[in-house]
Design an enzyme around this catalytic site. Structure first.
Site, short mmCIF file in Angstrom:
data_model
loop_
_atom_site.label_atom_id
_atom_site.label_comp_id
_atom_site.label_asym_id
_atom_site.label_seq_id
_atom_site.Cartn_x
_atom_site.Cartn_y
_atom_site.Cartn_z
N LEU A 196 40.15 -20.15 63.27
CA LEU A 196 41.47 -19.76 63.94
C LEU A 196 42.36 -19.11 62.86
O LEU A 196 42.48 -19.44 61.68
CB LEU A 196 42.42 -21.06 64.18
N HIS A 242 42.48 -19.08 72.56
CA HIS A 242 43.03 -18.48 71.62
C HIS A 242 42.95 -17.10 71.15
O HIS A 242 41.88 -16.82 70.93
CB HIS A 242 43.35 -19.23 70.33
N HIS A 246 40.00 -22.71 72.35
CA HIS A 246 40.75 -23.54 71.42
C HIS A 246 41.18 -24.78 71.73
O HIS A 246 41.27 -25.86 71.13
CB HIS A 246 42.09 -22.60 71.37
N GLU A 306 48.72 -18.16 65.27
CA GLU A 306 49.95 -17.38 65.91
C GLU A 306 50.83 -17.10 64.98
O GLU A 306 51.56 -16.02 64.94
CB GLU A 306 50.15 -18.19 67.11
#
Ligand SMILES: Cc1cc2nc3c(=O)[nH]c(=O)nc-3n(C[C@H](O)[C@H](O)[C@H](O)COP(=O)(O)OP(=O)(O)OC[C@H]3O[C@@H](n4cnc5c(N)ncnc54)[C@H](O)[C@@H]3O)c2cc1C
Length: 594
Positions: A251, A241, A366, A254
């Site tokens: 993370l 990712h 990811h 997005e």
């Protein structure tokens, strides 16, 4: 051997993430089902999913499930099976409404419909522009899915065995008879005797040093299947990712770019304009990860360091909206509401406030595109002829159906969990109604108990956390965003050495029975080592670049020779590869242009 407790159910489901719970909910309508989970169910990684679940509801602009299917196939670099993709994208719509009716608190549009946001690779097929397709509950979508499904399972009287660690599958020729598990609190072994077994054990990001994955994502289900003669499919494809927090790998969804956030290099340049002129920062993940890697390699990181910036400050985002003639504008309050978790992550882990400062990011390991091969009903497949193993099922990240091919689009995992979790649950429930319980073989737990005794009593001085770290470093450096023959051969040499050490010289400190995480984590490292090796073996053999598998020495996609799925079998201490064709449909492979 010590006394082993035996439990009997029609079906056991290993894993209580989104896939396991959805399967349990549906199987429990026609069968007596147990869910076994090494974590308390709502701690499963599905709960960490932030940005959204993709479905072409068309609530915020025109959309069609066929557009979603095309984007998924294109995003997969044409390796996805198009029959399975059609099922995914068509059933996504009804499954999201089903979640809504179960009580999932999705964000709403001003008319009261489920709100949708943009995500990488999801487009209006006619204009190529991003289309809002990701349904979300702020940036806590996975958390809400998990809570909703868990409540439904409790309501439907599914039996849960929380904090039981499954360590073996009981397979007798081409039948399954149940699983063996360790009760974490006591260290006791239990046999779950059943007509059917379903693996929903999630991914194995812990093979790599920088990863978005939780500590528990060690690929147990996939490794157990491999050991019991089931091949693993497309293991060379593991997604990086683009936006993990620098060094930590945590993370940043997005969804940040979906709401307008942009990537900037050390020269303050919006570099994605060069790599994907139409869709820019919202190109698919493999494309963006490689772009970041190339920027860093060219010395264009921030202050020459190994990261770039993800900038979601209102002044930056609004400037680029204005430049693009986009009428949207965002405010500090909007970010704090829509990206609450992200703002919190910045404040907690970096001590920065993303509404005032850009976030330092680098690509992070990811998502496993490959895994246990299944058909669209979750039945596990044994060979290149797609022969099912009756009674064995898999769904979710540990499975490969294959809808993600060489690269998964954001939001398509959550939808994969619920669509194929549901289908496999339905099929398994019916299978249990039509099938008799076969007897357990004698001493069904002995082999794995002996392996645990070996680990417990080892005295070679090598610690499992050292093996884990060396494996993670080798995988990150050699089987990461860019790969070459030389790098992967280095990795394989190191991995083989680590596997030898694991077999001969392992030593743990805790010799006790209760809550022996030292012992269980050592066993997990065994799984990770095998999956790392399979990944490197399959990646070395694939002499092309496709999706998440990018080779410096073979930079082009090669459809003539490589439009096929790999299957990796464990045989006599080594691995054998075989290949099966990709199922094509409406879309013929063509070059990906963003
Ligand atoms: C930080 C993060 C954010 C993400 N955001 C998104 C997103 O916005 N949209 C999207 O589509 N995808 C997203 N993903 C991907 C997606 O969340 C995962 O692919 C998905 O949740 C996996 O679900 P699962 O049901 O397959 O497994 P998991 O949710 O990982 O659950 C695995 C289960 O298996 C159990 N288990 C494992 N091994 C054993 C064993 N040996 N014995 C017993 N139990 C075992 C665990 O206890 C757990 O219950 C994200 C992933 C991460 C890491």
């Amino acid at each position: 051997m010590a006394e082993v407790k035996t439990h009997t159910f029609d079906a056991v489901i290993v894993g209580a993430g989104g896939a396991g719970l959805m399967a349990a909910l549906y199987a429990s309508k026609s069968a007596n089902v147990a869910v076994i989970s090494k974590l308390y169910p709502t701690r499963s990684h599905t709960g960490a999913a932030l940005g959204g679940i993709g479905a072409a509801l068309g609530n915020v602009g025109e959309d069609h499930w066929e557009w979603h299917a095309y984007d998924t196939v294109k995003g997969s670099d044409y390796l996805a099976d198009q029959d399975a993709v059609d099922v995914l994208c068509r059933e996504a719509v009804e499954t999201v409404y089903e979640l809504e009716h179960m009580g999932l608190p999705f964000d709403r549009t001003s008319e009261g419909r489920i709100s949708q946001r943009r995500f990488g690779g999801h487009t209006n097929n006619e204009t190529g522009k991003p289309v809002p397709r990701a349904c979300h509950a702020a940036d806590r979508t996975g958390h809400m899915i998990l809570q909703t499904l868990y409540q439904q399972c409790i309501k439907n009287n599914v039996t849960f065995f929380d904090e039981y660690h499954v360590v073996d599958l009981i397979r007798v020729e081409n039948t399954v008879r149940g699983v063996v598990a360790v009760q974490i609190s006591t260290g006791e072994f239990h046999i779950f005797h059943s007509k059917a077994v379903h693996f929903a054990t999630g991914g194995w990001g812990k093979c790599w040093e920088v990863t978005s994955n939780a500590h528990s994502l060690t690929g147990d289900g996939a490794a157990i299947c491999l050991r019991r003669g089931i091949p693993l499919e497309d293991m060379e494809f593991f997604q990086f990712h683009p936006t993990g927090i620098f060094k930590l790998g945590i993370l940043i969804t997005e969804g940040v770019r979906g709401e307008g956030g942009i990537l900037l290099n050390g020269q303050g340049e919006r570099f994605m304009e060069r790599y994907a002129p139409t869709i820019k920062d919202l190109a698919s993940r493999d494309v963006v990860s490689r772009a970041i890697f190339l920027e860093l390699q060219a010395g264009r990181g921030i202050n020459g360091k190994n990261y770039v910036h993800l900038d979601v400050r209102p002044e930056t985002v609004n400037y680029y909206f204005e430049q693009a003639g986009d009428s949207r504008r965002i405010t500090k309050e909007f970010i704090e509401e829509k990206l609450a978790e992200t703002v919190d992550l910045g404040r907690t882990y970096l001590g920065i406030d993303p509404v005032h400062e850009p976030i330092p990011i680098q690509p992070t390991a990811h998502y496993a595109m490959g895994g246990i091969p299944t058909d669209v009903d979750g039945r596990v497949l044994l060979d290149v002829q797609n022969t099912p193993l009756p009674g064995l099922y898999a769904a979710g990240e540990c499975a490969c159906v294959s809808v993600h091919g060489a690269n998964r689009l954001g939001t398509n995992s959550l939808v994969d969990l619920v669509v194929f979790g549901r289908r496999s649950g339905v099929h398994m429930g019916q299978y249990c109604q039509e099938t008799e319980l076969l007897p357990l073989p004698e001493n069904a737990a002995d082999e794995v108990m002996a392996e645990f005794e070996r680990i417990r009593n080892g005295s070679g001085g090598v610690k499992s956390h050292d093996l884990r770290r060396r494996m993670q470093v080798a995988m990150m450096a050699n089987v990461g965003v860019f790969r070459t023959e030389e790098l992967m051969k280095n990795a394989l040499e190191e991995l083989r050495q680590l596997r030898l050490d694991y077999g001969r010289n392992l030593q743990i400190d805790d010799k006790g029975k209760q809550f022996n995480s030292d012992l269980l984590e050592a066993w997990e490292v065994g799984c990770l080592l095998e999956l790392s090796e399979v990944t490197a073996v399959a990646a070395l053999a694939r002499t092309e670049s496709r999706g998440g598998h990018a080779r410096d020495d073979f930079p082009k996609r090669d459809d003539e020779n490589w439009l096929k799925h790999s299957l990796c079998f464990a045989e006599d201490e080594s691995y054998r590869l075989d290949y099966k064709p990709v199922v094509l449909g409406r879309y013929q492979p063509k070059e990906r242009v963003y």
